[in-house]
Design an enzyme around this catalytic site. Structure first.
Site, PDB file in Angstrom:
ATOM      1  N   LYS A  55      44.195  42.433  38.947  1.00  0.00           N
ATOM      2  CA  LYS A  55      45.409  42.370  39.777  1.00  0.00           C
ATOM      3  C   LYS A  55      46.624  42.815  38.963  1.00  0.00           C
ATOM      4  CE  LYS A  55      43.516  40.922  43.547  1.00  0.00           C
ATOM      5  NZ  LYS A  55      43.370  41.860  44.670  1.00  0.00           N
ATOM      6  N   TYR A  76      39.096  38.898  36.881  1.00  0.00           N
ATOM      7  CA  TYR A  76      39.586  39.143  38.240  1.00  0.00           C
ATOM      8  C   TYR A  76      41.119  39.252  38.216  1.00  0.00           C
ATOM      9  CZ  TYR A  76      41.585  37.793  42.705  1.00  0.00           C
ATOM     10  OH  TYR A  76      42.383  37.737  43.824  1.00  0.00           O
ATOM     11  N   SER A 103      48.236  38.508  43.449  1.00  0.00           N
ATOM     12  CA  SER A 103      47.943  37.085  43.335  1.00  0.00           C
ATOM     13  C   SER A 103      48.910  36.441  42.345  1.00  0.00           C
ATOM     14  CB  SER A 103      46.502  36.931  42.815  1.00  0.00           C
ATOM     15  OG  SER A 103      46.294  35.651  42.286  1.00  0.00           O
TER      16      SER A 103
END
Ligand code: NAD
Ligand code: UFG
Length: 339
Positions: A154, A150, A125
Site C-alpha cells: 500500500k 501487505y 489503508s
C-alpha cells in the site's frame, strides 16, 4: 454522470461501492478475477438497485484484459480495489503480494495512460502511517514503514501514484486510507464473505455467532488501552462506499494527488465490539482471551476532518448499526455467497 471502471468490484468493499455508484446515477464496469469473491455479489448488487452493470472477468496484471476493458467502454474514472489483503499470508508469500498489488497497479496505471483516463481512486489503508505516528492519524503526517508486506504494498503504490501525478499534471488521484471496515448493506443481501478462516475480527466474530466456529480468541488483554484490548477505528462499509462516490466525483473536477482518511475518529476496543455485538443482537458470543497477535498496534484511529471538509463526507452509521448490519448479513447468509 460518469462511467466508472471498478477493479475488484465483486469484493466486499467493491460490491458496496457499486451499489452507491449505481444509486448516484453512474454507470459501472467491474473488472475482477474472482480470486477472492464470487459473481453472485454482483448479481445481488443489480437485484438490489434494479440497475445493471457490466462485468468483465479479468486480471489487472493482464495488459490485454485492461486494454479491452478501456476499448469497449468510454471510461471516465477508475476505482481500484483489486488486490490481495491478508496480512499473515503476505508474510509467507511476499512476491505474490508484490506481483498482484504493486505490479498489478503499475499495469493498471499504464493502461489508463494508453486509454487517456487520468482519474483514479485508490484503496489505501491506515497501515501507511507505520508504527510510530500517534493517533489520531492526520494525512500530512510523515508516513512510516508498515510492519508487514501487505502494508508495504500500500505504501509503495501510494508513493508511486504520487510521483506519477507530479510528473504528469493530467493525473487526478485520490488515496483513500481506510481504517477498519465492518458492517454490510442494510438489506443483508451483500456483505463480507472471506475465503477460509477469517483473519479479521468482525467476520470471525459473526461466524462464531452463527455457529460455524467454536469461539473468538481476543488477541491480548494487557495493552495500554481503556480495557487492555486493542482499539481500532471501525467504519461502516456503506459510509466507506459513499466516500468513494464523493472521491471519484471530486477527482473528475480536480487534479493532483490527495489523501483522505476514511474513519469515524472513534477508538473502539475489541472487547467493546464483542460486548456491544451481544447486546445489540441479543446473542452470546463465546470468547476467550489469548496471546497478543504479532504485529498488532495497541490503538489507532483517524482524524477525518479533511474528508469531512473537502469531500463533504460524514459517516452516518454508529457502532450499533455496524454490528447489527454485520449480523443481519451473516444470519441471512450463514455460508456467505455459497449456496
Ligand atoms: P476483497 O478481497 O473482498 O476484494 C478485492 C477484490 O479484488 C476481490 O473481488 C478479488 O477477487 C479482486 N482481485 C484481487 N486480485 C485481483 C487481480 N489481480 N485482478 C483482478 N481482480 C483482483 O477485499 P476488500 O476488503 O473489499 O478490499 C478492497 C481493497 O481495499 C483492497 O485493495 C484492500 O487491500 C483494501 N483495504 C481493505 C481493508 C479491509 O479491512 N477490508 C482495509 C484497508 C484497505
Ligand atoms: N482480533 C482478535 N481476534 C481475531 C481477529 C482480530 O482479537 O480473531 C483483534 C486484533 O488483534 C486487532 C483487532 O481485532 O486488535 C482488529 O483486527 P483485524 O484483523 O480485524 O484488523 P487490523 O486492525 O489488524 O487490520 C487492519 C486492516 C488491514 C491493515 C491493518 C493495519 O484489516 O488492511 O489494519 O494494521 F493493513
Amino acid at each position: 454522470m460518469a462511467k466508472i471502471l471498478v477493479t475488484g468490484g465483486a469484493g466486499y468493499i467493491g460490491s458496496h461501492t457499486c451499489v452507491e455508484l449505481l444509486e448516484a446515477g453512474h454507470d459501472v464496469v467491474v473488472l475482477d478475477n474472482l480470486s477472492n469473491s464470487s459473481e453472485e455479489s454482483l448479481k445481488r448488487v443489480q437485484a438490489l438497485t434494479g440497475k445493471s452493470l457490466k462485468f468483465i472477468q479479468g486480471d489487472i496484471r493482464q495488459q490485454q484484459d485492461l486494454d479491452q476493458a478501456f476499448a469497449s467502454h468510454q471510461i471516465d474514472a477508475v476505482i481500484h480495489f483489486a488486490g490481495l489483503k491478508a496480512v499473515g499470508e503476505s508474510q509467507q508469500i511476499p512476491l505474490t503480494y508484490f506481483d498482484n498489488n504493486i505490479a498489478g497497479s503499475i499495469q493498471l496505471v499504464q493502461a489508463m495512460e494508453r486509454a487517456n483516463v487520468f482519474n483514479l481512486v485508490f484503496s489505501s489503508s491506515a497501515t501507511v502511517y507505520g508504527e510510530k505516528n500517534p493517533s489520531p492519524y492526520q494525512e500530512d503526517m510523515t508516513l512510516g514503514m508498515p510492519n508487514n508486506n501487505y502494508g508495504y504494498t500500500k505504501l509503495v503504490i501510494e508513493q508511486m501514484l504520487e510521483k506519477t501525478s507530479i510528473a504528469d499534471d493530467r493525473w487526478s488521484i485520490a488515496l483513500l486510507r481506510y481504517f477498519n471496515p465492518v458492517g454490510a448493506h442494510k438489506s443483508g443481501c451483500i456483505g463480507e464473505d472471506p475465503l477460509g478462516i477469517p483473519n479479521n475480527l468482525m467476520p470471525y466474530l459473526t461466524q462464531v455467532a452463527v455457529g460455524q466456529r467454536e469461539k473468538l480468541s481476543i488477541f491480548g488483554n494487557d495493552y495500554p488501552t481503556q480495557d487492555g484490548t486493542c482499539e481500532r477505528d471501525f467504519i461502516h462499509v456503506v459510509d466507506l462506499a459513499e466516500a468513494h462516490v464523493l472521491a471519484v466525483e471530486n477527482r473528475l473536477t480536480n487534479t493532483g494527488c490527495r489523501a483522505w482518511n476514511i474513519g469515524t475518529g472513534q477508538p473502539i476496543s475489541v472487547l467493546q465490539i464483542k460486548n456491544t455485538f451481544e447486546k445489540v443482537n441479543d446473542i452470546v458470543v463465546r470468547a476467550e482471551f489469548s496471546d497478543r497477535r504479532a504485529g498488532d498496534l495497541p490503538s489507532f484511529y483517524a482524524n477525518n476532518a479533511r474528508a469531512v471538509a473537502e469531500l463533504g463526507w460524514t459517516p452516518k452509521h454508529n457502532l450499533e448499526d455496524m454490528l447489527a448490519d454485520s449480523w443481519n448479513w451473516q444470519k441471512q447468509n450463514p455460508t456467505g455467497y455459497k449456496a
